[in-house]
Design a protein around this motif. Structure first.
Motif, mmCIF file in Angstrom:
data_model
loop_
_atom_site.group_PDB
_atom_site.id
_atom_site.type_symbol
_atom_site.label_atom_id
_atom_site.label_comp_id
_atom_site.label_asym_id
_atom_site.label_seq_id
_atom_site.Cartn_x
_atom_site.Cartn_y
_atom_site.Cartn_z
ATOM 1 N N GLU A 19 -7.705 -1.042 0.424
ATOM 2 C CA GLU A 19 -6.604 -0.089 1.280
ATOM 3 C C GLU A 19 -7.638 -0.064 2.197
ATOM 4 O O GLU A 19 -6.092 0.056 3.886
ATOM 5 N N GLU A 20 -8.144 0.887 2.648
ATOM 6 C CA GLU A 20 -8.901 1.456 3.913
ATOM 7 C C GLU A 20 -8.569 0.562 5.043
ATOM 8 O O GLU A 20 -7.904 0.171 6.466
ATOM 9 N N VAL B 21 1.118 -1.155 0.070
ATOM 10 C CA VAL B 21 0.173 0.052 -0.432
ATOM 11 C C VAL B 21 1.117 1.332 0.065
ATOM 12 O O VAL B 21 2.004 1.430 0.880
ATOM 13 N N ILE C 64 -0.937 5.446 3.142
ATOM 14 C CA ILE C 64 -1.768 4.830 4.422
ATOM 15 C C ILE C 64 -1.296 6.178 5.266
ATOM 16 O O ILE C 64 -2.336 6.096 6.436
#
Length: 356
Positions: free
Chosen positions: A66-67, A40, A45
């Motif tokens: 990704e969250e 990621v 991030i």
């Protein structure tokens, strides 16, 4: 003049130790967040963490997967690793100071064995306490850890009214051996699936845990840490021996009781959420004492910081060495901790031989 120079040197050395250990904790935490089997981007991030915590963000679109990976998996895993490592190392420092034995660790007193038995019973019988749900396992583990502490205290009081150190160690060994036999019996009676689940849990892991586990361990960690930090003077006095501590006005029995309770809370909560993870409480305080000396005013907080950083790093290794598979974190801590502690023991033995 010479004493003044020595004190100034020690202050500078300890100050550098705090700075280095803080940098180590920050570095391992960032590694744990940034590096994993799923890549990621770093800006993503940072955006996710800042947006979730302070409602500050600059990216218009962030993929939901990704969250979820960063906020629901990696961040709570890093925080949980810190809490567990900090708790075990701090408890180990307290036990070593209390028992005046560098071989003492959170497992000496039998609390870890009791917590393990509670968790194994939940895994074996697959029961759930009404109202607790998924919190049944950690709740029962903490409860059994505290029960084992009471059993140790009961044995000590039956054999010695003074809470002698030798009696505490012996009672802890007896309770741990008995509980270990019960755990082995349960494993032998389990079917293949339950046996695999129990053995994997006993190896220790922070995988498949989330914010709920962080919320579970945090109150026990804060309470146990406060108790130990508040009683660091008693630990310093007990290092001189019980009679010497009594002569300088320290309530030995009360001090030992509070230290045992604080360290046991830390150990029971850590084992409840992660399983048995060895060598953190044994090696980290030993390394800290080599640099700072025996003053628990510095040994306790530095053990907490370095222990947390060490377990974050060990967890990172556990989930990346054979990715996408994952090793139990207890295997990593044992592979690192056992040789390091063996080296420290040999070094200390050789040092004693040279002084003689």
């Amino acid at each position: 003049m010479r004493n003044l120079s020595i004190r100034k040197y020690l202050r500078n050395k300890i100050g550098w130790m705090y700075l280095i250990s803080g940098g180590l904790l920050l570095g391992t935490s960032l590694l744990g967040l940034f590096y994993s089997s799923v890549a990621v981007p770093v800006p993503v991030i940072l955006h996710i963490i800042l947006e979730k915590t302070f409602n500050i963000g600059w990216l218009e679109m962030v993929p939901k997967n990704e969250e979820m990976i960063i906020w629901n998996i990696r961040l709570p895993r890093v925080l949980l690793g810190f809490c567990i490592g900090a708790s075990l190392a701090l408890a180990g420092a307290a036990f070593q100071g209390l028992l005046r034995n560098p071989l003492a660790d959170p497992y000496t007193i039998g609390v870890s064995s009791g917590a393990s038995l509670g968790a194994v019973l939940v895994l074996f019988f697959q029961f759930t306490i009404v109202g607790l749900g998924s919190f049944t396992l950690p709740f029962v583990a903490i409860l059994f850890g505290l029960i084992s502490l009471l059993v140790v205290f009961g044995l000590v009081h039956l054999s010695s009214k003074s809470l002698a150190i030798e009696t505490i160690i012996l009672a802890g060994i007896i309770v741990s051996a008995f509980i270990g036999a019960i755990v082995s019996l349960i494993i032998s009676l389990s079917d293949r699936d339950s046996m695999t689940q129990i053995i994997y849990w006993l190896y220790g892991s922070v995988g498949m845990r989330g914010w709920s586990h962080v919320q579970l361990i945090l109150p026990f960690m804060l309470i146990g840490s406060f108790i130990l930090f508040y009683h660091y003077r008693e630990l310093n006095a007990l290092a001189l021996g019980e009679e010497a501590a009594d002569h300088i006005g320290v309530d030995v029995k009360k001090g030992k009781t509070f230290v045992l309770i604080g360290a046991s809370l830390l150990t029971g909560a850590a084992v409840a959420v992660s399983g048995s993870i060895g060598f953190v409480g044994l090696v980290i305080p030993h390394l800290v004492r080599l640099v700072t000396g025996p003053n628990h005013r510095h040994v306790l907080p530095l053990s907490l910081i370095i222990g947390g950083a060490f377990l974050i790093l060990a967890d990172l290794m556990a989930r990346t060495i054979i990715a996408p598979k994952e090793l139990p974190i207890g295997v990593i801590t044992a592979l690192i901790g056992a040789p390091v502690f063996a080296f420290l023991l040999i070094r200390e033995r050789l040092g004693r031989g040279i002084r003689r």
